[in-house]
Design a protein around this motif. Sequence first.
Motif, PDB file in Angstrom:
ATOM      1  N   ARG A   5       0.837  -1.208   0.000  1.00  0.00           N
ATOM      2  CA  ARG A   5       0.000   0.000   0.000  1.00  0.00           C
ATOM      3  C   ARG A   5       0.871   1.258   0.000  1.00  0.00           C
ATOM      4  O   ARG A   5       0.542   2.246  -0.632  1.00  0.00           O
TER       5      ARG A   5
ATOM      6  N   ASN B 198       2.088   1.645  -3.548  1.00  0.00           N
ATOM      7  CA  ASN B 198       1.064   1.830  -4.564  1.00  0.00           C
ATOM      8  C   ASN B 198      -0.012   2.844  -4.183  1.00  0.00           C
ATOM      9  O   ASN B 198      -1.165   2.701  -4.591  1.00  0.00           O
ATOM     10  N   ASN B 199       0.349   3.853  -3.400  1.00  0.00           N
ATOM     11  CA  ASN B 199      -0.610   4.904  -3.030  1.00  0.00           C
ATOM     12  C   ASN B 199      -1.899   4.360  -2.418  1.00  0.00           C
ATOM     13  O   ASN B 199      -2.997   4.750  -2.784  1.00  0.00           O
TER      14      ASN B 199
ATOM     15  N   GLU C  34      -3.260   1.299  -2.560  1.00  0.00           N
ATOM     16  CA  GLU C  34      -3.953   0.203  -3.242  1.00  0.00           C
ATOM     17  C   GLU C  34      -3.071  -1.044  -3.330  1.00  0.00           C
ATOM     18  O   GLU C  34      -1.856  -0.944  -3.404  1.00  0.00           O
TER      19      GLU C  34
ATOM     20  N   GLU D 220      -2.888  -3.869  -5.976  1.00  0.00           N
ATOM     21  CA  GLU D 220      -3.389  -4.286  -7.279  1.00  0.00           C
ATOM     22  C   GLU D 220      -2.876  -5.686  -7.621  1.00  0.00           C
ATOM     23  O   GLU D 220      -1.836  -6.113  -7.137  1.00  0.00           O
TER      24      GLU D 220
ATOM     25  N   ASN E 273      -1.119  -7.102  -9.925  1.00  0.00           N
ATOM     26  CA  ASN E 273      -0.249  -6.834 -11.071  1.00  0.00           C
ATOM     27  C   ASN E 273       1.094  -7.544 -10.911  1.00  0.00           C
ATOM     28  O   ASN E 273       1.407  -8.102  -9.858  1.00  0.00           O
TER      29      ASN E 273
ATOM     30  N   GLN F  82       4.058  -6.286 -10.749  1.00  0.00           N
ATOM     31  CA  GLN F  82       4.961  -5.643  -9.792  1.00  0.00           C
ATOM     32  C   GLN F  82       4.755  -6.203  -8.390  1.00  0.00           C
ATOM     33  O   GLN F  82       5.719  -6.494  -7.685  1.00  0.00           O
ATOM     34  N   ASN F  83       3.506  -6.386  -7.987  1.00  0.00           N
ATOM     35  CA  ASN F  83       3.236  -6.930  -6.655  1.00  0.00           C
ATOM     36  C   ASN F  83       3.619  -8.403  -6.561  1.00  0.00           C
ATOM     37  O   ASN F  83       4.110  -8.857  -5.528  1.00  0.00           O
TER      38      ASN F  83
END
Length: 157
Positions: free
Chosen positions: A35, A38-39, A41, A43, A45, A47-48
């Motif tokens: 979080r 990712n501002n 969030e 997600e 995706n 990257q996570n």
Amino acid sequence: MDKLLRPNRFNVEPTAPNSGKIYKHWKLTFEYYLRTLNNGEIENNAQNLFALITLVSATIFEIISDATDYNGAIETLDAVYIKPANVIFNRHQLLTNKQKPAQTIDDFMQQLEVLAKSCKFQAVSAEENKKQYIRDISGISSSSIRQRLLEKPFSTL
């Protein structure tokens, strides 16, 4: 990103004592980390997924190696580490717990509160409450009868 925010590497075997508790704590820490990146969030995706893979040991990676996305990897880890609670056994532990000789009353009460969390208490009818209390009696001398009562969700006495 500040290294102080980055969670530790996760390398606890699923069969280790308290592995579920350790995993839940690590997962929460990891989600806060994501979080932060990712501002606010989390997600589903690449990257996570990459962040997750870099923070698990090779042994844990084997568990999630077939996952194609972040949510799939987390669902797999949840299934491996988070076991369904045995409410009957947890209530038995709460009812039979005794204060240790050197334990303060505050420490004992805190221990009871932690045990009570896993009991999943809920509103029930008087008849249901009666059945549960009979099942939870710890004064039964026969260990095999006591074990059979504790194995069944609701006793058919």
